[in-house]
Write a protein that holds these residues in place. Structure first.
Motif, PDB file in Angstrom:
ATOM      1  N   LYS A 281       0.805  -1.214   0.000  1.00 32.26           N
ATOM      2  CA  LYS A 281       0.000   0.000   0.000  1.00 32.26           C
ATOM      3  C   LYS A 281       0.846   1.275   0.000  1.00 32.26           C
ATOM      4  CE  LYS A 281      -4.387   1.258   1.987  1.00 32.26           C
ATOM      5  NZ  LYS A 281      -4.793   1.717   3.300  1.00 32.26           N
ATOM      6  N   ASP A 282       1.970   1.285   0.740  1.00 34.13           N
ATOM      7  CA  ASP A 282       2.704   2.544   0.835  1.00 34.13           C
ATOM      8  C   ASP A 282       3.416   2.918  -0.457  1.00 34.13           C
ATOM      9  OD1 ASP A 282       5.534   1.309   2.827  1.00 34.13           O
ATOM     10  OD2 ASP A 282       4.680   0.693   0.927  1.00 34.13           O
ATOM     11  N   MET A 283       3.493   1.993  -1.410  1.00 36.87           N
ATOM     12  CA  MET A 283       4.106   2.355  -2.688  1.00 36.87           C
ATOM     13  C   MET A 283       3.055   2.588  -3.771  1.00 36.87           C
ATOM     14  SD  MET A 283       7.744   0.659  -3.031  1.00 36.87           S
ATOM     15  CE  MET A 283       8.191   2.230  -3.668  1.00 36.87           C
ATOM     16  N   MET A 284       1.805   2.578  -3.373  1.00 35.47           N
ATOM     17  CA  MET A 284       0.697   2.654  -4.314  1.00 35.47           C
ATOM     18  C   MET A 284       0.794   3.849  -5.255  1.00 35.47           C
ATOM     19  SD  MET A 284      -3.266   2.707  -3.166  1.00 35.47           S
ATOM     20  CE  MET A 284      -3.200   4.301  -2.370  1.00 35.47           C
ATOM     21  N   ARG A 285       1.169   5.017  -4.712  1.00 33.13           N
ATOM     22  CA  ARG A 285       1.178   6.222  -5.531  1.00 33.13           C
ATOM     23  C   ARG A 285       2.316   6.246  -6.524  1.00 33.13           C
ATOM     24  NH1 ARG A 285      -2.046  10.046  -4.810  1.00 33.13           N
ATOM     25  NH2 ARG A 285      -3.609   9.802  -3.187  1.00 33.13           N
ATOM     26  N   LYS A 286       3.259   5.323  -6.390  1.00 29.08           N
ATOM     27  CA  LYS A 286       4.373   5.309  -7.317  1.00 29.08           C
ATOM     28  C   LYS A 286       4.157   4.307  -8.444  1.00 29.08           C
ATOM     29  CE  LYS A 286       7.710   7.508  -4.674  1.00 29.08           C
ATOM     30  NZ  LYS A 286       8.954   7.409  -3.934  1.00 29.08           N
ATOM     31  N   LEU A 287       3.133   3.456  -8.331  1.00 29.64           N
ATOM     32  CA  LEU A 287       2.894   2.454  -9.373  1.00 29.64           C
ATOM     33  C   LEU A 287       2.591   3.141 -10.691  1.00 29.64           C
ATOM     34  CD1 LEU A 287       0.579  -0.396  -8.044  1.00 29.64           C
ATOM     35  CD2 LEU A 287       2.798  -0.644  -9.141  1.00 29.64           C
ATOM     36  N   PRO A 288       3.287   2.754 -11.757  1.00 29.87           N
ATOM     37  CA  PRO A 288       3.021   3.389 -13.046  1.00 29.87           C
ATOM     38  C   PRO A 288       1.819   2.750 -13.723  1.00 29.87           C
ATOM     39  CG  PRO A 288       4.737   1.759 -13.294  1.00 29.87           C
ATOM     40  CD  PRO A 288       4.336   1.746 -11.837  1.00 29.87           C
ATOM     41  N   GLY A 289       1.388   3.379 -14.802  1.00 26.34           N
ATOM     42  CA  GLY A 289       0.377   2.767 -15.646  1.00 26.34           C
ATOM     43  C   GLY A 289      -1.037   2.956 -15.126  1.00 26.34           C
ATOM     44  N   ARG A 290      -1.933   2.240 -15.775  1.00 27.93           N
ATOM     45  CA  ARG A 290      -3.342   2.351 -15.403  1.00 27.93           C
ATOM     46  C   ARG A 290      -3.626   1.568 -14.131  1.00 27.93           C
ATOM     47  NH1 ARG A 290      -3.764   5.810 -19.041  1.00 27.93           N
ATOM     48  NH2 ARG A 290      -4.726   5.403 -21.053  1.00 27.93           N
ATOM     49  N   ILE A 291      -4.514   2.102 -13.301  1.00 23.34           N
ATOM     50  CA  ILE A 291      -5.011   1.336 -12.160  1.00 23.34           C
ATOM     51  C   ILE A 291      -6.535   1.470 -12.147  1.00 23.34           C
ATOM     52  CG2 ILE A 291      -5.015   1.077  -9.653  1.00 23.34           C
ATOM     53  CD1 ILE A 291      -2.253   2.201  -9.539  1.00 23.34           C
ATOM     54  N   VAL A 292      -7.228   0.350 -12.073  1.00 18.15           N
ATOM     55  CA  VAL A 292      -8.695   0.396 -12.022  1.00 18.15           C
ATOM     56  C   VAL A 292      -9.132   0.293 -10.573  1.00 18.15           C
ATOM     57  CG1 VAL A 292     -10.827  -0.788 -12.666  1.00 18.15           C
ATOM     58  CG2 VAL A 292      -8.964  -0.571 -14.312  1.00 18.15           C
ATOM     59  N   GLY A 293     -10.099   1.126 -10.201  1.00 15.76           N
ATOM     60  CA  GLY A 293     -10.602   1.087  -8.843  1.00 15.76           C
ATOM     61  C   GLY A 293     -12.088   0.759  -8.845  1.00 15.76           C
ATOM     62  N   GLU A 294     -12.530   0.220  -7.707  1.00 12.88           N
ATOM     63  CA  GLU A 294     -13.944  -0.117  -7.563  1.00 12.88           C
ATOM     64  C   GLU A 294     -14.570   0.906  -6.632  1.00 12.88           C
ATOM     65  OE1 GLU A 294     -15.144  -3.360  -4.916  1.00 12.88           O
ATOM     66  OE2 GLU A 294     -15.949  -4.358  -6.670  1.00 12.88           O
ATOM     67  N   THR A 295     -15.729   1.427  -6.985  1.00 11.88           N
ATOM     68  CA  THR A 295     -16.348   2.444  -6.158  1.00 11.88           C
ATOM     69  C   THR A 295     -17.868   2.322  -6.263  1.00 11.88           C
ATOM     70  OG1 THR A 295     -16.394   4.822  -5.722  1.00 11.88           O
ATOM     71  CG2 THR A 295     -16.316   4.151  -8.015  1.00 11.88           C
ATOM     72  N   LYS A 296     -18.600   3.292  -5.665  1.00 11.12           N
ATOM     73  CA  LYS A 296     -20.070   3.265  -5.774  1.00 11.12           C
ATOM     74  C   LYS A 296     -20.521   4.483  -6.559  1.00 11.12           C
ATOM     75  CE  LYS A 296     -21.402   0.117  -2.320  1.00 11.12           C
ATOM     76  NZ  LYS A 296     -21.033  -1.045  -3.117  1.00 11.12           N
ATOM     77  N   ASP A 297     -21.514   4.300  -7.428  1.00 11.99           N
ATOM     78  CA  ASP A 297     -21.998   5.452  -8.176  1.00 11.99           C
ATOM     79  C   ASP A 297     -23.016   6.227  -7.334  1.00 11.99           C
ATOM     80  OD1 ASP A 297     -24.262   3.631 -10.432  1.00 11.99           O
ATOM     81  OD2 ASP A 297     -24.458   4.168  -8.320  1.00 11.99           O
ATOM     82  N   THR A 298     -23.645   7.278  -7.929  1.00  9.31           N
ATOM     83  CA  THR A 298     -24.544   8.114  -7.141  1.00  9.31           C
ATOM     84  C   THR A 298     -25.795   7.356  -6.715  1.00  9.31           C
ATOM     85  OG1 THR A 298     -25.448   8.956  -9.207  1.00  9.31           O
ATOM     86  CG2 THR A 298     -23.790  10.302  -8.106  1.00  9.31           C
ATOM     87  N   ASN A 299     -26.064   6.201  -7.351  1.00  5.30           N
ATOM     88  CA  ASN A 299     -27.209   5.388  -6.936  1.00  5.30           C
ATOM     89  C   ASN A 299     -26.812   4.274  -5.980  1.00  5.30           C
ATOM     90  OD1 ASN A 299     -29.011   6.824  -8.627  1.00  5.30           O
ATOM     91  ND2 ASN A 299     -28.281   5.645 -10.387  1.00  5.30           N
ATOM     92  N   GLY A 300     -25.567   4.323  -5.526  1.00  3.72           N
ATOM     93  CA  GLY A 300     -25.101   3.319  -4.567  1.00  3.72           C
ATOM     94  C   GLY A 300     -24.720   1.990  -5.186  1.00  3.72           C
ATOM     95  N   LYS A 301     -24.697   1.925  -6.538  1.00  2.00           N
ATOM     96  CA  LYS A 301     -24.328   0.663  -7.181  1.00  2.00           C
ATOM     97  C   LYS A 301     -22.827   0.597  -7.415  1.00  2.00           C
ATOM     98  CE  LYS A 301     -26.987  -0.060 -10.786  1.00  2.00           C
ATOM     99  NZ  LYS A 301     -27.749   0.452 -11.946  1.00  2.00           N
ATOM    100  N   THR A 302     -22.291  -0.625  -7.429  1.00  2.00           N
ATOM    101  CA  THR A 302     -20.862  -0.808  -7.677  1.00  2.00           C
ATOM    102  C   THR A 302     -20.502  -0.365  -9.092  1.00  2.00           C
ATOM    103  OG1 THR A 302     -20.826  -2.684  -6.198  1.00  2.00           O
ATOM    104  CG2 THR A 302     -19.001  -2.504  -7.744  1.00  2.00           C
ATOM    105  N   GLY A 303     -19.418   0.372  -9.223  1.00  2.00           N
ATOM    106  CA  GLY A 303     -18.949   0.813 -10.531  1.00  2.00           C
ATOM    107  C   GLY A 303     -17.430   0.816 -10.547  1.00  2.00           C
ATOM    108  N   TYR A 304     -16.840   0.923 -11.731  1.00  2.00           N
ATOM    109  CA  TYR A 304     -15.384   0.871 -11.876  1.00  2.00           C
ATOM    110  C   TYR A 304     -14.880   2.138 -12.534  1.00  2.00           C
ATOM    111  CZ  TYR A 304     -16.269  -3.867 -10.553  1.00  2.00           C
ATOM    112  OH  TYR A 304     -16.697  -4.962  -9.851  1.00  2.00           O
TER     113      TYR A 304
END
Lengths: 442, 132
Positions: A281-304
């Motif tokens: 985790k502590d090197m996360m901000r140094k990772l190059p390239g694309r990173i996909v994250g999982e989050t919730k949209d405004t309707n509370g559904k899972t989105g990427y």
């Protein structure tokens, strides 16, 4: 190509009429006449699909495809379950380019997120990126992550794949970093030499597990040494072996990298392959390239989403740690489908079979005059001596349709690096030994 | 728009709080944090680094952009506010308490604005943006 719908001639005419243009060539009216070619390009006439297929097939037939393979050295022939090709050949995956409005392509983002999740599982790390071009590049990018003020020295073990070392050197040149090679001893990193080389200018150490010779090294004790010197450990791992060895995280690596080809990609004469990168985790901000994250949209559904984008070069420009702005999406998907189809138990089985078959072969080769060297415990690759000229032996094997082990160079010239995977049968291995006996007369 | 009277300002929206002639604290103004939006990361220099008036010494990251922070003075970094590394949002919440660095041995400084001059400058910038 069910989803590709080109415009018809009528639609084209209507569009031109709407904007008041007579002919498409008028759209290039801004280019001065004297700069235009004003003739057709000198290309051969087109051929029919049947003729094209004939031409391409005759080119492809120039490839020598071995059915019996005993060579690894960085790329491995493992079994690819049929479902892998079934999923990756879906045209929405196969033909799609990088989505520019990424969040609209939820399917692609989800597939990458699943891939990242599998890589974290295999490497025992907290976060993975969406992959880079190959394992050597992954190691080089990882070394760039570790450079900081006062620490610009990259140590690479001599037991690491030599092509990794050459790519790391290329990146170091661009970054103004220096590289030094840690000597090997008995086909593994020499830990005393590592201790000597570690200093307060060392940014990172790159080790490989299993190493280039197949040796399972004592990574944990070397990890302690590296950390005691304030440096980071980058561990390049074989993803199949990772299922039964300790994970990179458990070994104490700060960054795990590796070549993803064994996860469902065919050998394909060297590519496309895929480099994976995962970090704590502590090197996360140094990772190059694309990173996909999982989050919730405004309707509370899972989105990427594509996340942590402010690290990337299109935003940071010359201050970015890396210039990469793409990935090998289809290969990442392949790896995800392979991991999903095989599951942890399937990959463990493939690893166990690869290892035990290699040990059987080593035993049989030893009886045929190919003495195994003193290398300690090995996974699915091992080095033997050779009672004759390796090139001669390998040539004779090739005539029998067998791709023999990799002939080592440099200080190990004359020795051969053999490899087995779950795909080598006992009959094949016995046949290899008989063929060798024929050649050497042993 | 909060612009404390006891501080000095730069046209690149940093505030400076002098402690004597040769030491100062530096941070981002309320206008800056408002324009940047929610900050998610701050890249700070290290103690004993040199900073030069008019040159960047740090950058701050919001979700979609990275912005440079310019030093109003030339000197040596005495201390960095490492709290900000874990909680960059403090810059948004309280920009005049969330100093980025403390600088010592100051030998030069940029042309600095008083709070009134800075207020006027910001008004002009906002008006200019509206015209666009």
């Amino acid at each position: 190509m069910g989803s590709y719908v080109p415009t018809t001639a009528e639609e084209e005419k209507a569009m031109l009429a709407r904007i008041g243009i007579r002919d498409i060539s008028d759209l290039f009216g801004d280019i001065p006449g004297k700069l235009k070619l004003n003739r057709d390009l000198r290309l051969p006439d087109g051929v029919s699909e049947m003729e094209a297929e004939k031409i391409l097939r005759s080119i492809a037939e120039k490839n020598k495809v071995y059915r019996k393979i005993f060579r690894g050295a960085g790329a491995y022939r493992h079994y690819i379950p049929a479902i892998v090709g079934e999923v990756t050949s879906k045209e929405s995956f196969l033909t799609a380019y990088t989505p520019y409005q990424a969040e609209i392509s939820q399917g692609v983002l989800q597939s990458v997120f699943e891939y990242q999740t599998y890589i974290c599982g295999l490497t025992g790390m907290d976060v993975s990126n969406a992959c880079v071009y190959d394992g050597a590049e992954a190691a080089a990018e990882a070394s760039a992550m570790c450079l900081e003020k006062g620490r610009n020295r990259i140590l690479v073990s001599a037991s690491v794949n030599p092509w990794i070392l050459s790519v790391v050197k290329t990146y170091a040149f661009g970054n103004g970093a220096e590289t030094a090679v840690i000597p090997e001893e008995n086909y593994a990193t020499n830990p005393d030499a590592l201790k000597e080389l570690l200093d307060e200018r060392t940014a990172c150490v790159i080790l490989q597990q299993p190493d280039f010779y197949g040796t399972v090294e004592d990574i944990s004790s070397m990890a302690d040494m590296v950390h005691a010197a304030g440096a980071k450990l980058i561990l390049s791992v074989y993803p199949i072996a990772a299922a039964i060895l300790k994970s990179a995280g458990e070994y104490g690596a700060d960054i795990a990298v590796g070549e993803g080809q064994p996860l469902g990609m065919p050998l394909s004469f060297g590519g496309p392959y895929m480099g994976f990168m995962a970090a704590k985790k502590d090197m996360m901000r140094k990772l190059p390239g694309r990173i996909v994250g999982e989050t919730k949209d405004t309707n509370g559904k899972t989105g990427y989403v594509l996340t942590l984008q402010a690290r990337e070069q299109h935003i940071r420009r010359e201050k970015a740690l890396s210039n990469i702005c793409s990935n090998e999406a289809l290969c990442a998907l392949t790896a995800a489908v392979y991991c999903s189809a095989m599951g942890p138990s399937g990959i463990r089985k493939a690893a166990g079979l690869s290892m035990s078959k290699a040990h059987y072969l080593a035993d049989r080769l030893s009886g045929a005059g190919f003495r195994p060297v003193d290398q300690g415990f090995f996974f699915n690759e091992f080095v033997t001596g050779c009672p004759a000229d390796p090139d001669e032996i390998l040539k004779k094997l090739s005539e029998k349709g067998i791709l023999g082990g990799y002939p080592l160079q440099g200080s190990h010239k004359g020795e051969i690096l053999w490899c087995c995977t779950e795909m080598n049968t006992r009959e094949e291995m016995d046949e290899l030994v008989s063929a060798i006996r024929e050649v050497t007369g042993c | 728009m909060n612009i404390p009277k006891n501080l000095q300002y730069t046209k690149s929206h940093e505030w400076v709080k002098f402690e004597g002639e040769t030491a100062a604290e530096i941070g981002l103004t309320d206008y800056a944090q408002h324009e940047l939006g929610d900050l998610v990361f701050v890249n700070l220099p290290e103690a004993e680094d040199t900073v030069t008036a008019g040159e960047t010494f740090s950058d701050v990251e919001s979700v979609k952009a990275v912005s440079d922070v310019y030093s109003p003075v030339t000197g040596t970094v005495e201390e960095v506010n490492s709290e900000l590394l874990d909680a960059p949002e403090k810059i948004n919440e309280d920009p005049y308490e969330a100093w980025l660095v403390k600088v010592k041995d100051i030998t030069a400084k940029e042309e600095l604005l008083s709070s009134d001059e800075y207020e006027k400058f910001v008004e002009e910038e906002k008006a200019g943006q509206k015209e666009q």
